[in-house]
Structures are given as C-alpha cells and as structure tokens.
Write an enzyme that holds these catalytic residues in place. Structure first.
Site, PDB file in Angstrom:
ATOM      1  N   GLY A   1     -93.315-135.855 101.979  1.00 49.73           N
ATOM      2  CA  GLY A   1     -93.837-135.017 102.948  1.00 49.73           C
ATOM      3  C   GLY A   1     -92.798-134.934 103.907  1.00 49.73           C
ATOM      4  O   GLY A   1     -93.034-134.700 105.262  1.00 49.73           O
TER       5      GLY A   1
ATOM      6  N   CYS B   1     -89.813-125.902 101.197  1.00 51.32           N
ATOM      7  CA  CYS B   1     -90.706-126.012 102.133  1.00 51.32           C
ATOM      8  C   CYS B   1     -91.736-124.826 102.168  1.00 51.32           C
ATOM      9  O   CYS B   1     -91.283-123.945 102.187  1.00 51.32           O
ATOM     10  CB  CYS B   1     -90.246-126.554 103.433  1.00 51.32           C
ATOM     11  SG  CYS B   1     -88.953-127.449 103.608  1.00 51.32           S
TER      12      CYS B   1
ATOM     13  N   GLY C   1     -85.897-137.599  87.819  1.00 53.51           N
ATOM     14  CA  GLY C   1     -85.313-138.653  86.743  1.00 53.51           C
ATOM     15  C   GLY C   1     -84.752-138.065  85.579  1.00 53.51           C
ATOM     16  O   GLY C   1     -84.939-136.778  85.200  1.00 53.51           O
TER      17      GLY C   1
ATOM     18  N   GLY D   1     -80.221-133.288  88.590  1.00 50.03           N
ATOM     19  CA  GLY D   1     -81.379-133.462  88.017  1.00 50.03           C
ATOM     20  C   GLY D   1     -81.193-134.427  86.762  1.00 50.03           C
ATOM     21  O   GLY D   1     -80.434-134.301  85.727  1.00 50.03           O
TER      22      GLY D   1
END
Lengths: 317, 256
Positions: free
Chosen positions: A86, A143, A230, A256
């Site tokens: 966040g 966002c 990941g 990525g």
C-alpha cells in the site's frame, strides 16, 4: 541497422561491453533493483556495495508520508509472492532530507519512483523531484486515481498518456513510465507513454492476484488482493517486453521474475535495454550483485557488447 | 548481518510435531538474544526465506539452534531435511534484547513455541539472573525445559490442561510469583492472545515488559516493508518493521 560489433571491428577489435545507455544516462551494467524491493538501498549496502549495480530504483515516493495497509501484506504462492504494502513511504520531503544525498554518493544510477492519487499529485511530485540528485524518474501509474473514480492511471491508454505528459511538462529529468500488465493490450499503453513524451518504459509491474486460505475461506492478505511477482511471472513479462519492443522506439527496462544472468539475457533478447531485479532480492540478499557479476563474466567470455542482444529475438517461422 | 551457508548437524523431533535443528555457522559470537535467522529452503518453489528466532548458540562449536513447530509447507520441508544438508541463512537479524548493565534480575515468560526465544537471552546475559515461566497446551508440547534449566536460576512449567507441571495459564502463575521474585524487567514471547492477557493481568506492574512480535516477512532485513506492526510512540501510532525496528518492543507501545 549496423551492428555494434561490426562498428567495433572496424575500429580494430572487439572489446566486451556491459554498459548501457537509457535516455542519455549511462549505466555501468544493465542491472537495476526494482522499486519496493530494495527500500532506499541502505539495508542491502550491508551485503554488498551498491556500486556493483547499474542502478537502483527507490521505494515509491508520494507527496505526503503514507502508512500503507494493515498486515498481512504478503502471501507466498508457488514460485511467487503476492504483496499489498500500500505504498508505505516516508514522503518526498523526508527522502530529500535523509536518503537523497547518501544515495547520490553510492556510485550507481538512482531512479526515483514516484506515485500519486491524482494528476495534481503527479505534477507536484514531478516538480519536487527536480530538487533531488536522482538521475531519472520512474512513474508508478498503477495507483488508483481517486479523483477519477478509482481506476488506476495505468489502465487506459489515454490516462497513461495524460499522466506521462503532465509529469514530462514539469520534470527536468528523463521520465520512465512503468507499465501495468493488468490491461487489455500493453503495447497500446507503451505507445501512449511514448506519445506522452516518456523517455523510456519499464515493465511489468505486478499482476493482480489473490491468495486464499481454504480453512478460513478468507484471502490471506488484509487488503484481499495484491500484486503477484517472482519467477512465476517471467514468461508473461518476456512476452510483454517483446510486444512493446515492436510497438515503440523508446528504450525498455524489462522486469518480472529475474533470478539469474540468463534471465537477463532473455529479457534483452526480447527488447529490454536494461532490467530490474525485484522479488529475487528477498530470496537472495546478494542476488542482484551476483547477477551483475555473472553477466560481466558471460560478456567477457563471449567477448560481446551486451547492447547487441537488444531485440535480437529470432522468431520461428 | 551476513549471508552464509550453514550445515545441519542435527534435526530431531523433541515434542509433538516440534523440532530442534542445530546448524554449523561461521561464527555465533555476534548473536544477541531475541534476534532471528532467515533460512532459505532447498525447495526452489518457496521463494521466501523462513524467519526463526535464534533459540540458542554454542560459541565453542560455532553452532546455533532453532526450535520450530511444523505448521505449514515450509516447516514440513525443514523437518524432513537430513544431517549434512547445507542451507543459506542470513543472520543475525533484528534488534535483540540487551540486558547487561540495565537489569540485575529478569523474568522470562514463554508461551508455546515463543519459549524458543528464551535460551539465547539467558545465555548471552550471564551476569543477569533469569527466572523462567513456560506455558504449553499439554505435556506433549513441552520443549526446552532442560535447556532453560542450564541457564536460569528457576524454571516453572505450566500446562493449560494440567497434564505436566503446574495447571493453568502461565501468565497467571507468573503474576502470582512476581512480587516475591524482585525482578526489574519482564520479557515475554508467545502468541498475541498472551500479550493481551499480560496487558490486562500485569496492568499494575511498574517494571518494563518487553515482547517479541512476529509477522509474515518478505526480505527480513528491513527493505520491503512487508512485516508491519502498529506501534504507539510519543502519542502517535504508526507502522514499524517487525524485522528491523523489532522484533523486540516494549509491550506498552504495541497496539494490539
């Protein structure tokens, strides 16, 4: 296009090269640490000198300090993690006062990642970041736009272009727009960033995801959903980098799921001029530095210019 | 803090589904009680390292011990690892619990697997007298009693069902003895429900009470801001990092 190796042959022999250049900024190698996985670099400086890296991308910065989401903020999935921090950060003023100068002394390129909840926020951040020593700016456009109903800036091409142009109008540093993969056609958004004046794009941000506990029937993250990253996302990222490489002329920073120097080579072959290492920093605190060293060895061994790889993918008929 | 390769010297079941693993390190003289180690599993599908408190250490043999219950996939993998297996580990992490020069006698309270934090605290602070109160659900879950007897002047064990030691909640038993012991600080490690109980039961106690927090972690070194906990300092609440600002905090500042 004349290949660099042939240019260097004309100049009298091949000399291996690991340096890359993005929008006029030189990186000693193409390894950059990804925003949100590396703080402001101080913690990792306990493990290796940050000068091992081509660059670092700061934790996402906002105008005012942000508390972020309640815990749990992370869930592990097979070969991946889902996070929902966040955007907790101390705010741009705190960054300028405490981290900016220190980072500038670490002999690595600093990219300031900035975020906002409205277009005005981005413009204010784009101006404010001119005061920093960061050489580049990366726009986090994942966002939600609170003033426009909460849809993320990064979803529609029109808003990608709008927010990129707004920051470009006020920011004196090269601007990299970080693209979200949670869109219908990422190449369209890459073009939109280019049209908005972006000096480069980085991709992919995390994939929208959820982890569920079957016993409680509840999502594991407090925020219910988060962003997947990941090793598991690498194939998705490679495809998207290739799609964008074929859509725009501006340089691409690929990320990525990178966990090795061969992953870096794959991203560059698909069109990335540099890469970012993210989640792997959690698995291996020395990981990004090791990848840079392994890449350097490979380039020396092959006696090649790493730039020759960019976009060299040979498709099957 | 540093990233090293450790070798498993032993990995034994010491209670119901509870294991003690001894690992060989490069050095252990820098370990403080209350700190933790972040261990990488050999299973590459599990990306995140697993944080375990540094339960105990042996400076002569350069070993450290972790004590863990098998609760998920990660600890299941760990419990099946053989002696001789090498594991990557980052240590020592977090703020430890420093006692020397500050306190003369302290009370250690452990709730279930939280007891695993206590031996290293007592061993590292030999000039401080430690009295220890351990609470477990039942006899099968009792661990670390012998280890703690080596380093504490007194060890009281309680089980919730009375199947071993004293019967009842360890917090109540510890509170009943508190006045007669003359300790000048309390350190407690256990589940959050235990901290709530202590906040209530020990409300009239005027000595500092420290607790160790846990949370799902990402990097374990303070960079990713994943393992947040809510702390109140100077009248203001905010998120702090369990891994770097903690895991040890004063109970009065922890927002439960």
């Amino acid at each position: 296009m004349q290949r660099r190796t042939s240019i260097r042959v004309e100049r009298g022999g091949i000399v291996s090269n690991l340096k890359v250049n993005i929008a006029g900024v030189e990186f000693k190698n193409p390894i950059i640490t990804a925003s949100g996985t590396f703080g402001f670099g101080r913690e990792f400086n306990n493990f290796y000198p940050l000068s091992d890296l081509g660059g670092i991308c700061t934790k996402g910065l906002t105008l005012m300090p942000r508390d972020g989401n309640p815990a749990p903020r992370i869930a592990e999935t097979k070969s991946g993690i889902i996070n929902s921090v966040g955007l907790q950060n101390p705010g741009i003023e705190h960054y300028l006062a405490t981290d900016d100068k220190w980072l500038a002394e670490q002999d690595t390129v600093v990219i300031a990642n900035i975020a906002g909840a409205s277009l005005d926020d981005y413009i204010a951040m784009g101006e404010k970041i001119n005061e920093s020593n960061a050489q580049m700016v990366e726009l986090n456009i994942s966002c939600p736009n609170v003033k426009a109903g909460g849809m993320a800036f990064g979803v529609l091409p029109a808003s990608v272009e709008q927010v990129t142009r707004a920051v470009k109008n006020v920011c004196k540093k090269p601007v990299i727009t970080k693209l979200s993969p949670n869109v219908s056609c990422i190449a369209d958004n890459a073009k939109a960033a280019q049209n908005g004046g972006a000096d480069g794009i980085s991709l992919i941000n995390t994939l929208s995801a959820m982890a569920v506990n079957y016993k409680t029937r509840k999502p594991i993250l407090f925020n219910n959903n988060g962003g997947l990253s990941g090793a598991c996302v690498k194939p998705v990222a490679l495809k998207m980098v290739w799609d964008c490489y074929n859509a725009v002329d501006i340089p691409i920073i690929g990320l990525g799921g990178i966990t090795s120097y061969t992953d870096v080579l794959e991203f560059m072959i698909c069109g990335a001029r540099a890469v970012q290492v993210g989640t792997y920093n959690f698995t291996e605190p020395m990981g990004a530095s090791q990848i840079a060293k392994d890449l350097e060895n490979y380039v020396k061994e092959q006696d090649m210019d790493i730039n020759d790889l960019v976009g060299s993918l040979i498709l099957n008929k | 803090m540093r990233d090293i390769v450790c070798e498993i010297l032993s990995n034994k079941e010491v209670g119901e589904n509870i294991f003690e693993m001894v690992l060989l390190a490069d050095r252990v003289d820098d370990i403080q009680g209350g700190q933790f180690v972040n261990i990488q599993l050999p299973n590459k599908e599990m990306l995140l390292r697993r944080p375990f408190c540094l339960c105990d250490f042996d400076e002569v043999n350069k070993t450290f011990t972790i004590c863990y219950a098998v609760v998920g996939e990660g600890t299941k993998v760990l419990s099946g690892l053989a002696v001789g297996q090498q594991l990557k580990a980052t240590l020592p992490l977090g703020n430890g619990f420093l006692l020397s020069g500050k306190y003369n006698k302290i009370m250690l309270i452990g709730g279930g697997m939280g007891s695993a934090v206590l031996p290293a605290i007592a061993r590292r602070n030999k000039d401080v007298e430690c009295v220890c109160y351990l609470g477990f659900a039942n006899k099968g879950k009792v661990v670390l009693e012998e280890k703690l007897r080596e380093v504490c002047s007194k060890v009281v064990v309680a089980t919730d069902d009375g199947s071993y030691g004293e019967s009842g909640f360890v917090t109540n038993i510890a509170k009943a003895d508190l006045d007669s012991l003359g300790v000048d600080a309390i350190f407690c490690c256990g589940p959050e429900v235990m901290y709530r109980a202590i906040k209530k039961t020990f409300a009239d106690v005027n000595i500092p009470i420290f607790v160790s927090l846990e949370q799902r972690m990402g990097c374990g070194i303070g960079a990713c801001l994943v393992c947040n906990c809510k702390i109140e300092r100077e009248g203001k609440q905010g998120y702090y990092r369990v891994c770097k600002d903690g895991p040890v905090f004063e109970l009065k500042e922890v927002v439960l």
